[in-house]
Design a protein around this motif. Sequence first.
Motif, short mmCIF file in Angstrom:
data_model
loop_
_atom_site.label_atom_id
_atom_site.label_comp_id
_atom_site.label_asym_id
_atom_site.label_seq_id
_atom_site.Cartn_x
_atom_site.Cartn_y
_atom_site.Cartn_z
N GLY A 1 11.91 -28.55 40.33
CA GLY A 1 12.58 -29.08 39.16
C GLY A 1 11.61 -29.82 38.27
N ASP A 2 12.14 -30.31 37.19
CA ASP A 2 11.35 -31.04 36.21
C ASP A 2 11.04 -32.46 36.69
N GLY A 3 9.92 -33.00 36.22
CA GLY A 3 9.54 -34.38 36.48
C GLY A 3 9.18 -34.64 37.93
N GLY A 4 7.89 -34.52 38.25
CA GLY A 4 7.44 -34.73 39.63
C GLY A 4 7.79 -36.11 40.17
N ALA A 5 7.79 -37.13 39.32
CA ALA A 5 8.15 -38.49 39.76
C ALA A 5 9.46 -38.94 39.12
N ILE A 6 9.63 -38.65 37.81
CA ILE A 6 10.79 -39.14 37.07
C ILE A 6 11.37 -38.01 36.22
N PHE A 7 12.69 -37.81 36.31
CA PHE A 7 13.39 -36.90 35.42
C PHE A 7 14.53 -37.65 34.76
N SER A 8 14.65 -37.49 33.44
CA SER A 8 15.76 -38.07 32.70
C SER A 8 16.36 -36.99 31.81
N ASP A 9 17.67 -36.79 31.91
CA ASP A 9 18.33 -35.81 31.05
C ASP A 9 18.59 -36.41 29.67
N VAL A 10 19.15 -37.63 29.64
CA VAL A 10 19.45 -38.32 28.39
C VAL A 10 19.15 -39.80 28.57
N GLY A 11 18.51 -40.40 27.58
CA GLY A 11 18.26 -41.84 27.65
C GLY A 11 16.78 -42.16 27.56
N THR A 12 16.46 -43.42 27.61
CA THR A 12 15.08 -43.88 27.49
C THR A 12 14.46 -44.08 28.87
N VAL A 13 13.24 -43.60 29.02
CA VAL A 13 12.46 -43.82 30.24
C VAL A 13 11.43 -44.89 29.92
N THR A 14 11.40 -45.95 30.71
CA THR A 14 10.42 -47.02 30.53
C THR A 14 9.63 -47.19 31.82
N VAL A 15 8.31 -47.09 31.70
CA VAL A 15 7.41 -47.30 32.83
C VAL A 15 6.49 -48.45 32.44
N LEU A 20 1.50 -43.76 38.33
CA LEU A 20 2.10 -42.50 38.74
C LEU A 20 0.95 -41.54 38.97
N SER A 21 0.73 -41.16 40.22
CA SER A 21 -0.45 -40.39 40.58
C SER A 21 -0.11 -39.30 41.58
N GLU A 22 -0.75 -38.13 41.39
CA GLU A 22 -0.64 -36.99 42.29
C GLU A 22 0.78 -36.47 42.44
N ASN A 23 1.56 -36.53 41.37
CA ASN A 23 2.88 -35.92 41.34
C ASN A 23 2.73 -34.51 40.77
N TYR A 24 3.65 -33.62 41.11
CA TYR A 24 3.55 -32.25 40.60
C TYR A 24 4.92 -31.58 40.54
N THR A 25 4.98 -30.52 39.75
CA THR A 25 6.16 -29.67 39.69
C THR A 25 5.74 -28.25 40.04
N GLU A 26 6.68 -27.46 40.53
CA GLU A 26 6.42 -26.06 40.87
C GLU A 26 7.41 -25.17 40.13
N GLY A 27 6.99 -23.95 39.82
CA GLY A 27 7.87 -22.99 39.18
C GLY A 27 7.60 -22.87 37.70
N SER A 28 8.01 -21.74 37.12
CA SER A 28 7.67 -21.44 35.73
C SER A 28 8.35 -22.37 34.73
N GLY A 29 9.50 -22.91 35.07
CA GLY A 29 10.19 -23.79 34.12
C GLY A 29 10.08 -25.26 34.45
N ALA A 30 9.31 -25.60 35.47
CA ALA A 30 9.22 -26.99 35.92
C ALA A 30 8.20 -27.74 35.07
N ARG A 31 8.69 -28.68 34.27
CA ARG A 31 7.85 -29.36 33.29
C ARG A 31 7.66 -30.83 33.65
N GLY A 32 6.55 -31.38 33.17
CA GLY A 32 6.28 -32.81 33.35
C GLY A 32 5.84 -33.17 34.75
N GLY A 33 4.53 -33.07 35.00
CA GLY A 33 4.01 -33.36 36.33
C GLY A 33 4.41 -34.73 36.85
#
Length: 86
Positions: A1-15, A20-33
């Motif tokens: 899925g999207d967002g190796g560490a954090i996924f948000s569908d709607v709203g503000t993401v604050t870090v 955030l290190s060594e996170n990853y996504t797999e698959g052709s549609g998986a966005r945002g490491g």
Amino acid sequence: GDGGAIFSDVGTVTVSQSTLSENYTEGSGARGGAISSNSGNVLITESTLSQNSTAHPDAGGGAIFTNYGTVTLRNSTLSGNMTPSA
């Protein structure tokens, strides 16, 4: 899925004061490491995003992906993040 560490569908993401290190996504549609935001803003302050990745060339955002919204970085470091080329 999207967002190796954090996924948000709607709203503000604050870090803040985080690493955030060594996170990853797999698959052709998986966005945002590290972070994927479908609809909303991303604010990153005093943080490091490093060595995050997506596994497929059709994916986007080795560190951060946003579909609709803005990304704001303040006093932060992005290093070694990647999406492979086709």
